[in-house]
Write a protein that holds these residues in place. Structure first.
Motif, short mmCIF file in Angstrom:
data_model
loop_
_atom_site.label_atom_id
_atom_site.label_comp_id
_atom_site.label_asym_id
_atom_site.label_seq_id
_atom_site.Cartn_x
_atom_site.Cartn_y
_atom_site.Cartn_z
N THR A 185 0.83 -1.20 0.00
CA THR A 185 0.00 0.00 0.00
C THR A 185 0.87 1.25 0.00
O THR A 185 0.58 2.21 -0.73
N SER A 186 1.93 1.25 0.79
CA SER A 186 2.82 2.43 0.81
C SER A 186 3.50 2.63 -0.54
O SER A 186 3.62 3.75 -1.02
N GLU A 188 0.90 4.04 -2.98
CA GLU A 188 0.66 5.46 -2.73
C GLU A 188 1.79 6.33 -3.27
O GLU A 188 1.55 7.38 -3.87
N GLN A 210 1.58 6.36 -7.11
CA GLN A 210 0.47 7.19 -7.58
C GLN A 210 0.82 8.68 -7.45
O GLN A 210 0.51 9.47 -8.33
N LYS A 211 1.47 9.04 -6.36
CA LYS A 211 1.89 10.43 -6.15
C LYS A 211 2.91 10.84 -7.22
O LYS A 211 2.81 11.91 -7.82
N TYR A 251 -5.99 -4.34 3.25
CA TYR A 251 -5.55 -3.04 2.73
C TYR A 251 -6.74 -2.11 2.61
O TYR A 251 -7.89 -2.52 2.62
#
Length: 66
Positions: free
Chosen positions: A14-15, A18, A21-22, A65
């Motif tokens: 998940t990290s 993220e 995506q950023k 998640y």
């Protein structure tokens, strides 16, 4: 103990999702198509790994998640 490992693995994925995506959003704002494609591939791999874990390894009674 396996449950704890699954949670840690999903937290890690998940990290990474993220972050990718950023970075993809930033690359889009800079009109950097090469990096957008790179992050698209990275996201595809990360989502594929998470789907495999969900389908093959994780407990059916838990969602690990967000």
């Amino acid at each position: 103990m396996a449950h704890e490992y699954s949670v840690k693995i999903h937290d890690y994925l998940t990290s990474k999702i993220e972050i990718a995506q950023k970075n993809k959003k930033e690359a889009k704002s800079l009109d950097d198509s090469e990096n957008v494609q790179f992050y698209d591939g990275q996201l595809e791999e990360l989502f594929s790994i998470r789907k495999y874990l969900t389908d093959q390894i994780d407990l059916d009674t838990h969602k690990y998640y967000k």
